[in-house]
Design a protein around this motif. Structure first.
Motif, PDB file in Angstrom:
ATOM      1  N   UNK A 178       0.821  -1.223   0.000  1.00 14.60           N
ATOM      2  CA  UNK A 178       0.000   0.000   0.000  1.00 14.60           C
ATOM      3  C   UNK A 178       0.853   1.271   0.000  1.00 14.60           C
ATOM      4  N   UNK A 205       1.390   3.080  -3.341  1.00 13.33           N
ATOM      5  CA  UNK A 205       0.324   3.839  -4.018  1.00 13.33           C
ATOM      6  C   UNK A 205      -0.288   4.926  -3.147  1.00 13.33           C
ATOM      7  N   UNK A 206      -0.238   4.740  -1.841  1.00 11.62           N
ATOM      8  CA  UNK A 206      -0.975   5.643  -0.937  1.00 11.62           C
ATOM      9  C   UNK A 206       0.023   6.330  -0.014  1.00 11.62           C
ATOM     10  N   UNK A 207      -0.023   7.648   0.018  1.00 16.74           N
ATOM     11  CA  UNK A 207       0.960   8.399   0.803  1.00 16.74           C
ATOM     12  C   UNK A 207       0.701   8.238   2.303  1.00 16.74           C
ATOM     13  N   UNK A 258       0.199  10.492   4.573  1.00 17.52           N
ATOM     14  CA  UNK A 258      -0.902  11.310   5.100  1.00 17.52           C
ATOM     15  C   UNK A 258      -2.266  10.809   4.665  1.00 17.52           C
ATOM     16  N   UNK A 259      -2.342  10.285   3.462  1.00 19.12           N
ATOM     17  CA  UNK A 259      -3.588   9.654   3.025  1.00 19.12           C
ATOM     18  C   UNK A 259      -3.896   8.456   3.926  1.00 19.12           C
ATOM     19  N   UNK A 283      -5.342   9.402   7.219  1.00 21.51           N
ATOM     20  CA  UNK A 283      -6.780   9.715   7.114  1.00 21.51           C
ATOM     21  C   UNK A 283      -7.584   8.413   7.090  1.00 21.51           C
ATOM     22  N   UNK A 284      -7.136   7.452   6.291  1.00 20.90           N
ATOM     23  CA  UNK A 284      -7.867   6.181   6.195  1.00 20.90           C
ATOM     24  C   UNK A 284      -7.903   5.464   7.551  1.00 20.90           C
ATOM     25  N   UNK A 313      -4.617  -2.329   5.492  1.00 22.38           N
ATOM     26  CA  UNK A 313      -3.580  -1.411   5.958  1.00 22.38           C
ATOM     27  C   UNK A 313      -2.244  -2.121   6.082  1.00 22.38           C
TER      28      UNK A 313
END
Lengths: 475, 475
Positions: free
Chosen positions: B436, B439-441, B443-444, B447-448, B467
């Motif tokens: 993950x 692809x997903x920063x 900070x993103x 939030x998740x 996660x």
């Protein structure tokens, strides 16, 4: 969030230097400009207006606002009808109008990458010149911005076939309340990678983050359209027709309903009486079909015709050229302004399963009689989205202020009972927030408030919107 | 969440009485059944299997699990390919299979209200008999459930024209981690009323709540289809064709790409060699168009033809009858099982902007050569969604375990560099979660994780999924 003092001296210290002087405004004129949107009768002064031109500027502004707990209300063209862009707690009015670049039209992948200040129609025209199509067309498309469309999840007549704004967004760049910058998704047509933050941001009305860039999906341009203008003696027959058209295997690219009174007002407003409105006709449908080739239009119209006959429609007007079609759309598009010119009014953006429109209309008229007001109803019947304009006419200020909210509450209760909800495309904003309890349960609202708290712990982003006012909150 | 002890005695005390005995299982067979899904090579035992038949039963089970901090992993038909339904921390396996009622087909409003255990194809057939259409068709449609489709945001061949599961969901009934029951939206085609919790739930892989009912949108049934089977000497020409078809003003209802090796495997697996595969052809496209009338098909095919010629396609096979079409789809649909039969493998569900497919394919083959593995690639080329099967063949266990994750990481890095992401339709689940970060920063992801915490404060819902594993977490 209760800060509303708009301490200009303080704001100067906090924000000066983050933007060049000419894009940071403290003067009366700029503040007054940003105190209103198109929602009738509301005005709230911000303490400062900023016009960033880059994501880094937005990030710096938000970081400063967050550190100092200053409210931030983003605005585009301020054409909204729910008060979403009103700085009801003062603070920073964040104008996104100068971030108005079309960054890329990716013809190979049918995608557009845009900044939020681009006017919706500008994008449409730009992509159409490349034989591509961006379908979302809110009534204000000539003046509204894509950022506003994203914030409110705007629709428009074509939504019945092509969906609303959320259906066209692949990826967003978002500045979070603390100034951090994230991407919500990827530039792909499909994505099952983590939570759908893209979908969460669209329609969040500026309360979860500031959208600074969007990747939008485009389609091949359907070049051909045919339009039918259909009178009905009975509005209930017109409503029934709406459902049956889909059954006939037609996906109209627009399916609009107008009460006769709405059209009469539009005629008086525009001075254009070219279209004859027989007093016997209670309502009209505008039915549009589209396609990639001209030959695909007639078969669609032919499937619609028996439905019209079965439901006692009057004589159908066909428009196949663009200019004939424009004449028919003209009155439809002017209804909003026309109502505004006639009386003080309140506009509700009700939406129900489309088959329930006749029952909704009956209830609205009944409630109107009970409370003594006229309503003008029109809208996107194909997706059950009926704009209900409640006219003040000669009603006293007192009755208007005290009884109308009760009447609106009754209308919304009926809407929810029919499986519908408060807003189809305008958003909740400021004016509908205290009706949220009718449509959204306590536990759902707790979840929504929890998400808000995660993304905006200090509550700086568009405070005073969307959520019902709590007992301890000031307005 | 680290509880994995599956204390059966305790579970008996906690859950007994909440469901009748015959739907609450502690026996080895039931537990073993629910320890696997279709993801290769993984098995995790739950401590108890429950089969609720009502939302109240689900609510009671969740409340008990939440009070006692017991992991809950919902499962449908367990056909998933990312390990989403595996109870990796033990606990309660919540089988939703017995909640399998089609509650209502609302023909007037083109909506279906369903329970999550309904098999996707059962809904499709039911609505088709009423001349309606539910378009999402994952390869496993004959066995997978709608609840699983909702959890993973499933796609399938028709997604290129009709979108993925999220595009068909109007409203959900969801049981929250603490047993509270909410509706996420309304039964309407448009909705700008609060945050889009419906969109947030779809694709959340059972980590935010348990879906117990869904209102799905239906369309009028496009009755007619034409299918083209198109060979290419060069796979890169096949990929280029994909983008150009849309430019030609065609919206195909399926646009599939298959490597020759994928088809050879499917032939060997099925023993059906009816279709001649010229060894000179590297790849094949399946191009489907549909419409409400037969006459609409040929003009679409005619617009496709010059694109094929321009890109050096071989001789095109046309299939207009259902049985001819079924023959062509047959091999395509068997590829997944065929690969499984040939070798231990890992399947990646990469997705990029479709114009980037040639570059992605090149990179995958290059990485394969470097690490010494074969790949079989096929999938939904129209939306850039390429299934990459990495075959173990004769590779040693050690190399397979240690080097392949690095190779996958390289593939995903390329995917993200091309504007794509990790999963188009399978979800992240258990097997992709440690990629993950590509692809997903950070900070993103914060939030998740924050949203997860709001909706599931005790972390009981499908722990160990989606996660990336944190340093202090056990697997």
């Amino acid at each position: 969030m209760t800060m509303t003092d708009n301490n200009t001296k303080n704001y100067r210290i906090i924000f000066e230097g983050l933007l060049p002087e000419e894009r940071l405004h403290f003067d009366e004129e700029a503040l007054t400009n940003h105190s209103v949107d198109e929602t009738e009768g509301l005005s709230f002064m911000p303490g400062v207006v900023a016009e960033p031109i880059s994501v880094d500027e937005v990030s710096n502004l938000l970081k400063a606002a967050n550190d100092n707990k200053i409210p931030v209300t983003a605005a585009g063209a301020r054409t909204g009808l729910s008060g979403g862009a009103l700085p009801v707690h003062g603070g920073l009015a964040l104008s996104m109008r100068k971030m108005n670049k079309i960054i890329e039209i990716d013809e190979k992948n049918h995608q557009a990458i845009i900044e939020p200040g681009v006017i919706t129609e500008v994008l449409q025209n730009t992509v159409e010149s490349k034989n591509l199509f961006y379908a979302v067309d809110p009534a204000s498309k000539g003046s509204c911005t894509l950022g506003g469309n994203l914030a409110e999840n705007s629709g428009g007549p074509r939504a019945v076939k092509y969906g609303v704004t959320k259906d066209w967004v692949l990826n967003l760049q978002v500045v979070l309340a603390d100034g951090q910058i994230i991407e919500t998704g990827a530039n792909t047509l499909k994505n099952s990678t983590g939570y759908n933050l893209t979908g969460l941001m669209v329609g969040s009305e500026g309360t979860l983050g500031i959208i600074t860039r969007a990747t939008l999906k485009l389609l091949p341009l359907p070049r051909f359209r045919a339009l039918m203008w259909v009178p009905f003696k009975s509005i209930s027959d017109a409503c029934k027709t709406v459902s049956e058209i889909f059954h006939a295997g037609v996906m109209p690219s627009a399916l609009e309903l107008m009460e006769r009174d709405a059209l009469l007002m539009a005629q008086d407003f525009t001075g254009n009486y070219e279209l004859q409105l027989d007093p016997q006709n209670e309502a009209y449908l505008l039915i549009e079909v589209d396609g990639f080739e001209e030959a695909s239009l007639m078969p669609q119209c032919e499937r619609v015709m028996p439905v019209l006959e079965r439901n006692n429609a009057g004589e159908v007007l066909f428009a196949q050229t663009a200019s004939e079609q424009e004449k028919l759309w003209y009155l439809r598009r002017r209804i909003g302004e026309a109502v505004k010119a006639v009386s003080i009014y309140k506009e509700e953006d009700t939406v129900v399963p489309r088959g329930c429109l006749p029952e909704l209309l009956d209830s609205i008229k009944r409630i109107g009689e009970e409370y003594g007001f006229r309503t003008i109803c029109y809208g996107h019947a194909g997706d059950g989205n009926l704009h209900v304009n409640i006219l003040k006419d000669e009603m006293s200020e007192e009755v208007w202020a005290e009884q109308i909210p009760e009447a609106i509450r009754e209308i919304f209760k009926k809407v929810v009972q029919l499986g519908g909800t408060l807003s189809g495309e305008h958003g909740i904003g400021y004016v509908q927030k205290n009706y949220m309890d009718i449509a959204i349960s306590h536990h759902n609202l707790l979840i929504q408030r929890g998400i808000k708290k995660v993304m905006d712990p200090n509550g700086i982003l568009n405070p005073g919107k969307m959520f019902p006012q709590l007992p301890h909150e000031t307005m």
